[in-house]
Write a protein that holds these residues in place. Structure first.
Motif, mmCIF file in Angstrom:
data_model
loop_
_atom_site.group_PDB
_atom_site.id
_atom_site.type_symbol
_atom_site.label_atom_id
_atom_site.label_comp_id
_atom_site.label_asym_id
_atom_site.label_seq_id
_atom_site.Cartn_x
_atom_site.Cartn_y
_atom_site.Cartn_z
ATOM 1 N N LYS A 164 0.820 -1.212 0.000
ATOM 2 C CA LYS A 164 0.000 0.000 0.000
ATOM 3 C C LYS A 164 0.853 1.262 0.000
ATOM 4 C CE LYS A 164 -4.319 -1.568 2.128
ATOM 5 N NZ LYS A 164 -5.276 -1.369 3.251
ATOM 6 N N LEU A 165 2.046 1.178 0.553
ATOM 7 C CA LEU A 165 2.903 2.349 0.686
ATOM 8 C C LEU A 165 3.663 2.676 -0.603
ATOM 9 C CD1 LEU A 165 3.157 4.119 3.177
ATOM 10 C CD2 LEU A 165 5.325 2.979 3.710
ATOM 11 N N LEU A 166 3.685 1.739 -1.542
ATOM 12 C CA LEU A 166 4.390 2.003 -2.804
ATOM 13 C C LEU A 166 3.705 3.156 -3.532
ATOM 14 C CD1 LEU A 166 5.051 -1.647 -4.062
ATOM 15 C CD2 LEU A 166 6.664 -0.098 -2.924
ATOM 16 N N PRO A 167 4.486 4.085 -4.078
ATOM 17 C CA PRO A 167 3.906 5.289 -4.687
ATOM 18 C C PRO A 167 2.964 5.038 -5.859
ATOM 19 C CG PRO A 167 6.254 5.579 -4.299
ATOM 20 C CD PRO A 167 5.949 4.139 -4.036
ATOM 21 N N SER A 168 3.208 3.960 -6.620
ATOM 22 C CA SER A 168 2.356 3.680 -7.783
ATOM 23 C C SER A 168 2.401 2.192 -8.092
ATOM 24 C CB SER A 168 2.844 4.469 -8.996
ATOM 25 O OG SER A 168 4.004 3.868 -9.555
ATOM 26 N N PRO A 169 1.475 1.724 -8.925
ATOM 27 C CA PRO A 169 1.480 0.313 -9.319
ATOM 28 C C PRO A 169 2.688 -0.074 -10.169
ATOM 29 C CG PRO A 169 -0.675 1.284 -9.681
ATOM 30 C CD PRO A 169 0.256 2.415 -9.397
ATOM 31 N N GLU A 170 3.448 0.921 -10.605
ATOM 32 C CA GLU A 170 4.632 0.647 -11.422
ATOM 33 C C GLU A 170 5.926 0.683 -10.609
ATOM 34 O OE1 GLU A 170 2.286 3.098 -12.517
ATOM 35 O OE2 GLU A 170 1.310 1.402 -13.525
ATOM 36 N N THR A 171 5.844 1.113 -9.362
ATOM 37 C CA THR A 171 7.047 1.233 -8.544
ATOM 38 C C THR A 171 7.654 -0.148 -8.281
ATOM 39 O OG1 THR A 171 6.162 3.185 -7.417
ATOM 40 C CG2 THR A 171 7.998 2.046 -6.360
ATOM 41 N N PRO A 172 8.900 -0.387 -8.687
ATOM 42 C CA PRO A 172 9.507 -1.700 -8.450
ATOM 43 C C PRO A 172 9.785 -1.931 -6.969
ATOM 44 C CG PRO A 172 11.124 -0.170 -9.360
ATOM 45 C CD PRO A 172 9.799 0.535 -9.419
ATOM 46 N N ILE A 209 1.454 -12.496 -8.777
ATOM 47 C CA ILE A 209 0.550 -12.411 -9.922
ATOM 48 C C ILE A 209 -0.302 -11.141 -9.886
ATOM 49 C CG2 ILE A 209 -1.461 -13.637 -8.992
ATOM 50 C CD1 ILE A 209 -1.518 -15.178 -11.705
ATOM 51 N N GLU A 210 -0.540 -10.611 -8.690
ATOM 52 C CA GLU A 210 -1.342 -9.397 -8.549
ATOM 53 C C GLU A 210 -0.526 -8.117 -8.687
ATOM 54 O OE1 GLU A 210 -4.507 -11.454 -5.367
ATOM 55 O OE2 GLU A 210 -3.025 -9.987 -4.694
ATOM 56 N N ASN A 211 0.783 -8.235 -8.558
ATOM 57 C CA ASN A 211 1.658 -7.048 -8.577
ATOM 58 C C ASN A 211 2.867 -7.301 -9.472
ATOM 59 O OD1 ASN A 211 0.479 -5.375 -6.046
ATOM 60 N ND2 ASN A 211 0.554 -7.553 -5.520
ATOM 61 N N PRO A 212 2.734 -7.088 -10.777
ATOM 62 C CA PRO A 212 3.849 -7.356 -11.695
ATOM 63 C C PRO A 212 5.092 -6.516 -11.410
ATOM 64 C CG PRO A 212 1.778 -7.069 -12.889
ATOM 65 C CD PRO A 212 1.523 -6.653 -11.480
ATOM 66 N N ASN A 213 4.925 -5.433 -10.665
ATOM 67 C CA ASN A 213 6.057 -4.568 -10.313
ATOM 68 C C ASN A 213 6.876 -5.108 -9.152
ATOM 69 O OD1 ASN A 213 3.577 -3.959 -8.837
ATOM 70 N ND2 ASN A 213 4.755 -2.371 -7.789
#
Length: 303
Positions: A164-172, A209-213
């Protein structure tokens, strides 16, 4: 068990041609290729055992911006932080005493991470308990459930808040979660521990599988001599904490060979990482290192 050789679990679980019980060149955390420069690393269960002796010093050697030290004991965490200050003075530490099984406590942990760093880049789910050693029919119900709850719920809570704390769905990001061979091998009397470690192994498959990043890997540490090692496994406990720490740093690496093919999969610390990379295509094509039913399923076999 008493008649088995001390390398029984290394050989019986062998997946790569080469195996190791101590740190080796490819996972040496001091090398530039494994640098964690600028990264924030959260390590749960950091006050003792594999956390304090393996993951913390190994990640510190990789030179991150900061390591967030998480466990229940403030005093023990501070001792670990003091050791880092002496050995790696350029690595910042944040000590956050936390009850990993308590949602409010875990929320407070990540609020502090957010306030100080914005987000973290690496999460090491190392915290766990291993108490019960009784058959299912004899084990105390509440103790069994408490062990299941701490190991599963604690890992879930930390993982969810980290994501939840990751800035975006693309943040590795990288997640390393400790599992065990008992997640798929049945050892009588160890149902709570084995089932809880199976659950967190599968949790990493969902996260992957839910978070490709996110590269989310379930890591079996081998058998390292800690307070958690049961008597029947002590003779096999020859794996070094530095091995587990080095593998953790390698799995969390940002440069060099691709590690994403191991996301959602089981990895053992004894396996050689270069040999693992060499089997990448086979692992992907055959869907290896994942939980499955040992059976041929599907209506087509009866047509």
């Amino acid at each position: 068990m008493e008649n088995l050789p001390t390398d029984h679990f290394v050989k019986s679980m062998q997946f790569t041609a080469r195996t190791h019980r101590d740190v080796y060149a490819a996972i040496d955390p001091t090398q530039a290729a494994l640098s964690q420069k600028g990264k924030v690393v959260i390590i749960t269960g950091a006050s003792q055992g594999i956390g304090a002796r393996g993951f913390v010093p190994s990640f510190a050697a990789a030179g991150p911006k900061a390591i967030v030290l998480v466990a229940r004991s403030a005093d023990k965490l501070q001792e670990v932080a003091d050791d880092i200050a002496k050995s790696h003075p350029n690595v910042e530490t944040l000590v956050v005493p936390t009850d990993i099984g308590d949602p409010a406590s875990v929320t407070t942990l990540f609020e502090k991470v957010k306030q100080k760093y914005g987000h973290a880049d690496v999460l090491v789910n190392n915290a766990a308990v291993f108490k019960e050693e009784q058959p299912v029919k004899d084990v105390d119900q509440q103790t069994w459930w408490d062990e299941m709850s701490i190991n599963i719920r604690g890992t879930f809570l930390a993982t969810q808040q980290f994501l939840k704390l990751l800035p975006s769905p693309e943040t590795p990001a990288k997640i390393i979660t400790l599992t065990t061979g008992a997640a798929y091998q049945v050892f009588p009397g160890l149902s709570a521990y084995g089932l809880s470690k199976l659950a967190v192994l599968e949790l990493m498959a969902y996260v992957a599988i839910e978070n490709p990043n996110v590269v989310a890997t379930a890591l079996h540490p081998g058998v390292v001599m800690t307070d958690m090692v049961k008597d029947m496994f002590r003779k096999f406990a020859l794996d070094k904490p530095e091995l587990v720490g080095g593998i953790g740093v390698w799995l969390a690496g940002w440069e060099g060979p691709d590690r994403s093919f191991l996301s959602g999969r089981f990895v053992a610390s004894n396996w050689d990482v270069e040999d693992l990379v060499g089997r990448k295509e086979e692992i992907l094509q055959k869907e290896l290192l994942k939980m499955d039913l040992n059976a041929k399923l599907g209506a087509e076999q009866f047509e």
